[in-house]
Scaffold this motif. Sequence first.
Motif, short mmCIF file in Angstrom:
data_model
loop_
_atom_site.label_atom_id
_atom_site.label_comp_id
_atom_site.label_asym_id
_atom_site.label_seq_id
_atom_site.Cartn_x
_atom_site.Cartn_y
_atom_site.Cartn_z
N GLN A 178 0.82 -1.20 0.00
CA GLN A 178 0.00 0.00 0.00
C GLN A 178 0.86 1.26 0.00
OE1 GLN A 178 -2.37 -0.02 3.59
NE2 GLN A 178 -0.62 -0.51 4.89
N GLU A 179 0.23 2.35 -0.35
CA GLU A 179 0.92 3.64 -0.34
C GLU A 179 1.49 3.90 1.05
OE1 GLU A 179 -0.02 8.32 -1.50
OE2 GLU A 179 -1.66 6.86 -1.23
N GLY A 180 2.75 4.32 1.10
CA GLY A 180 3.39 4.60 2.36
C GLY A 180 4.30 3.51 2.86
N LEU A 268 0.50 1.44 -8.08
CA LEU A 268 1.51 1.82 -7.10
C LEU A 268 2.89 1.86 -7.75
CD1 LEU A 268 0.42 -0.18 -3.92
CD2 LEU A 268 0.07 2.25 -4.39
N THR A 269 3.72 2.78 -7.28
CA THR A 269 5.06 2.97 -7.83
C THR A 269 6.08 3.02 -6.69
OG1 THR A 269 4.37 4.13 -9.84
CG2 THR A 269 6.56 4.64 -9.02
N ARG A 271 9.14 4.70 -5.35
CA ARG A 271 9.93 5.92 -5.52
C ARG A 271 11.23 5.73 -4.73
NH1 ARG A 271 8.84 10.79 -4.37
NH2 ARG A 271 9.27 11.71 -6.39
N ARG A 313 5.27 0.70 7.14
CA ARG A 313 6.01 1.79 7.77
C ARG A 313 6.22 1.55 9.26
NH1 ARG A 313 7.19 7.09 6.53
NH2 ARG A 313 6.13 6.85 4.52
N GLN A 335 9.99 4.86 -0.78
CA GLN A 335 8.69 4.42 -0.30
C GLN A 335 7.76 4.15 -1.48
OE1 GLN A 335 7.19 7.67 2.10
NE2 GLN A 335 6.12 8.57 0.36
N VAL A 336 6.65 3.50 -1.16
CA VAL A 336 5.64 3.19 -2.17
C VAL A 336 4.67 4.36 -2.28
CG1 VAL A 336 3.76 1.63 -2.80
CG2 VAL A 336 5.84 0.71 -1.74
N SER A 337 4.43 4.79 -3.51
CA SER A 337 3.55 5.93 -3.76
C SER A 337 2.53 5.56 -4.83
CB SER A 337 4.36 7.15 -4.23
OG SER A 337 5.37 7.48 -3.30
N ARG A 338 1.53 6.41 -4.98
CA ARG A 338 0.56 6.24 -6.06
C ARG A 338 1.22 6.50 -7.40
NH1 ARG A 338 -3.79 3.30 -4.64
NH2 ARG A 338 -4.43 3.87 -2.52
#
Length: 347
Positions: A178-180, A268-269, A271, A313, A335-338
């Motif tokens: 997931q994001e974050g 999800l990307t 970064r 996290r 981290q994982v981002s949208r």
Amino acid sequence: MNPNSQSASYAAAGVDVTAGYEAVDRIKPLVASTAIPGVLGGIGDFGGMFEPQMKGMQRPVLVSGTDGVGTKLKLAFLMDKHDTVGIDCVAMCVNDIVCSGAMPMFFLDYIACGKNDPKRIEQIVSGIANGCRQAGCALIGGETAEMPGFYPEKEYDLAGFSVGLVDYERRITNDRMQEGDILLGLGSSGVHSNGYSLVRKVLDIANTYDQYNMDLACTLGEELLRPTRIYVNSIRSLMEYGVPIHGISHITGGGLYENVPRMMPPGLTARINADAIPQRPIFAILQQAGNIPRRDMYNTFNMGVGMVLAVPRDRTGEAVNILIQCGERVSVIGQVSRGDAGVEVIL
């Protein structure tokens, strides 16, 4: 050695069956050194037998991986050093398997050579056995093919495959990413076993491999022949301590740009901040020697990170502490981002 197995005609064609028997005798103790519970039979059977330990598993899943060492072998030929490339061969297979959460059970090798030199075969297999012991798996078989006229007498190719086991519910997938989520980079031991066609193109290895380099604190050849790090036990420890792993990527050929997207779900990307990855001097040497654009470096080599993990996290500190105790050099690299790019490397 079988005293009844002799062929003067085959020997005249370049294949010495007696050398093959000597090689087998030399590697028997090496194979035995990798034995773990589940190994059945011994070297010399037509097939390697292994009884999986599946107690407590509800839905066992087999995970397999295969790979070779590539043109890094050219450096082994040049230096006449053959006792570490086997580690590379094992590492390239078991590091792939563990990305799914599977623990490797056994490994088999394939050595194709121009001339069967039993001492050289023993050296190669000593590296394979070393890699298997590091990964906690057994070397249960293999094949050595003498192929005169196909390979030069002092050259060979090396490949292998491994099979691992994981309970279905304990597989590492990206379903919970997931994001974050935080991205952790596990330090590489060097160039590992990828990108050597470019390494050989930009460096005058034949004339400089034995030169000591102050920045490397060893010779160029020693640095480039440094074996690939095996991460199996570190991932095993994270799983045993119950740290959730939302994705793993083994950074091989194609670098971060090719491998990280393989663990990312749609939307999800990853970064990644390149400056957060501790750099090994060998990569600066390669970049300068070949005038290679920085992006190409990250699209070819591991650039100091052999494996990328995505963890929640709130479990980052725990994960980092466990990995450090396992001897890893760990860095928070992003981290994982949208997004739909799969990976964005901030250079």
